[in-house]
Design a protein around this motif. Structure first.
Motif, short mmCIF file in Angstrom:
data_model
loop_
_atom_site.label_atom_id
_atom_site.label_comp_id
_atom_site.label_asym_id
_atom_site.label_seq_id
_atom_site.Cartn_x
_atom_site.Cartn_y
_atom_site.Cartn_z
N LYS A 1 3.75 -1.27 -1.57
CA LYS A 1 2.32 -0.56 -1.92
C LYS A 1 1.51 -1.39 -2.66
O LYS A 1 0.23 -1.04 -2.82
N GLN B 1 -1.83 -2.13 4.61
CA GLN B 1 -1.75 -1.81 3.32
C GLN B 1 -1.86 -3.09 2.45
O GLN B 1 -2.47 -3.07 1.25
N GLU C 1 0.98 3.51 -5.43
CA GLU C 1 -0.07 2.31 -5.21
C GLU C 1 -0.36 1.79 -6.59
O GLU C 1 -0.33 0.50 -6.88
#
Length: 529
Positions: A121, A131, A317
């Motif tokens: 993440k 990502q 995240e």
């Protein structure tokens, strides 16, 4: 590694190979289309995996021994179906990081990297993709922007001042130890721990001690720094399961439990702060309906919004990027300064030149500041030399080839892992005269010495798409640690010690034993208050 463990690992490896032999054979065929870089003889299917197992935990020493034995600066190992390309030549490194940077912009997926990045993440360990692009933009545009660096200067300055107070208080507090002993590794590692916690969380301690306190690190701070270094020491550490993912869960190398325990410590300490900041964001939005000025990096992550005005980053995240910033900050400054001081203790003429430069540029009536760094070329050359000769990691974080390509005229199959050797570059006798000697003067060839090398003859901060976006911050953290320690104190060997041992750890290239020195304040007393 004991014989029983080796037998178990080899037995399981053979079982896996037999079970997956068709897949492995088809993948292996891809490496035969062209001329691979030279390498040691491989066994069918498993390649060089048996040699890797036999050479743990010092796999990097085996790798560099092969480079020397084969008289090559590029080498191909085969670990299962994966081609691992090791590079120790600046021209080839430039080809990887510049000419064909786009092809090598991905990362391998391993148990450790997945765990440490909360399932990829974050920005450092994630494979190339959307990502990674998202989090890389957050890091470069929001967190490490020059404007943010300026806003948080006051936090860095407080930590520079705390460093000097902390060492001085250490010297004056232990009446049972009148010779002023200082554990340099303890000081440098906790300096970077304090610094990155202040920048990320806005607080030095996990408890509620005042930021101005010169207190020693508590239990949680010691556990935090230890966990961060444990993570760094186990990341991309040549586990068998890195190349045979089916074996994940068996923990044949013993790394999975250690990695999980380290992350448990980090999560225990980080999560309450992150969750409280998210609750604070929600109540602030409801109460005021306006954006607050960011106090630290965590504020930036928590308050970022997407095009619809919603929080841009998920909890996972934020957890991942917070942890990755910690991982990236702690090793280089502390290791470089410890090694530089160790080398300088055996060469007092270098220490004298460094302190004379500090006295000439800064004087002894004030403490050195970030604004002085551009003029401290000799000190910067000492740190450059430490980066060159004594990197914390022998090999750079791996790159992954996203397509079949070539480097240095050799075929590099898709999905190959590319390892750039920090040791092979920095100690390469084809590049450096007397490569094993600590000679800062070799870097004094420009009006403003930088801690990076444009020709990639050594790697301090990596470059390219996967390069370090925090060079400015890393330079400040490293140089101010070094400069404040040299300006504030006279460092000498302990009584009876003729020379400092420069022996490296077996499983790494840090000093085998923490550097312990004797210190005496060299400035006016009011500067330590």
């Amino acid at each position: 590694m004991n014989l029983g463990t080796l037998v178990i690992m080899v037995t399981l490896l053979v079982y896996f190979v037999l079970k997956n032999i068709r897949v492995l054979l088809s993948q292996q065929q891809r490496g035969r289309r062209g001329r691979l870089p030279p390498g040691p003889v491989t066994l069918p299917i498993i390649g060089n995996m048996h040699q890797l197992i036999l050479n743990k935990p010092a796999v990097f020493r085996w790798i560099h021994g092969l480079l020397k034995e084969m008289k090559t600066d590029i080498m191909c190992l085969r670990l299962g179906a994966t081609h691992v390309i090791v590079v120790a030549c600046p021209q080839i490194v430039c080809e990887v990081l510049r000419t064909k940077d786009e092809v090598f912009a991905s990362r391998p997926t391993t148990f450790a990297s997945g765990l440490f990045s909360f399932g990829y993440k974050g920005s450092i360990f994630s494979p190339q993709g959307e990502q990674w692009k998202k989090m890389r933009r957050v890091l470069t545009v929001q967190i490490l922007a020059s404007s943010m660096e300026g806003k948080l200067h006051h936090l860095r300055k407080e930590e520079y001042d705390h460093l000097v107070r902390y060492i001085n208080k250490t010297l004056s507090s232990d009446m049972a130890c009148p010779i002023n002993i200082v554990n340099i590794r303890h000081v440098t590692q906790h300096y970077v721990g304090n610094m990155i916690r202040r920048l990320v969380f806005g607080k030095r301690y996990f408890s509620d001690l005042p930021a101005s306190s010169a207190s020693w690190p508590g239990h949680d701070e010691v556990a935090h720094v230890a966990a961060l270094f444990t993570v760094l020491n186990h990341l991309y550490s040549f586990c068998v399961s890195d190349y045979f993912p089916t074996l994940i869960g068996l923990d044949l190398d013993g790394h999975e439990k250690v990695s999980k325990d380290a992350m448990q410590t980090i999560n225990r300490l980080h999560d309450p702060i992150i969750e409280e900041r998210i609750r604070e964001r929600s109540s602030t939005l409801e109460k005021f309906g306006e954006k607050k000025e960011a106090r630290d990096f965590l504020d930036v992550l928590v308050h970022l919004k997407d095009a619809e005005g919603q929080p841009m980053l998920s909890l996972e995240e934020i957890r991942a990027q917070t942890a990755e910033m910690m991982f990236a900050a702690v090793d280089n400054p502390s290791n470089a300064v410890e090694w530089a001081l160790a080398e300088m203790m055996n060469m007092p003429e270098i220490m004298q030149k460094a302190t004379e430069e500090l006295d000439a540029v800064v004087g002894k009536d004030r403490l050195v500041q970030e604004s002085d760094i551009p003029q401290l070329n000799y000190l910067k050359s000492c740190i450059q030399e430490a980066f060159r000769l004594h990197p914390y990691h022998a090999l750079n974080v791996p790159h992954v080839a996203m397509a079949d390509t070539t480097i240095a005229g050799y075929t590099i199959p898709k999905d190959s892992h590319i390892l750039l050797s920090r040791l092979g570059l920095g100690r390469n006798p084809k590049i450096w005269t007397e490569p094993l000697e600590f000679q800062p003067e070799r870097h004094l060839n420009t009006a403003n010495v930088l801690l990076t090398d444009p020709g990639l003859r050594f790697i301090s901060f990596s470059s390219g798409r996967r390069g370090c976006p925090g060079i400015s911050l890393g330079t400040s953290m490293t140089m101010m640690l070094f400069a404040r320690m040299l300006q504030g104190f006279t460092w000498t060997k302990l009584p009876g010690v003729k020379s400092i041992s420069l022996q490296e750890r077996n499983a790494g290239v840090a000093l085998a034993e923490p550097l312990v020195l004797q210190a005496t304040p060299r400035l006016a007393a009011h500067l330590y208050i």
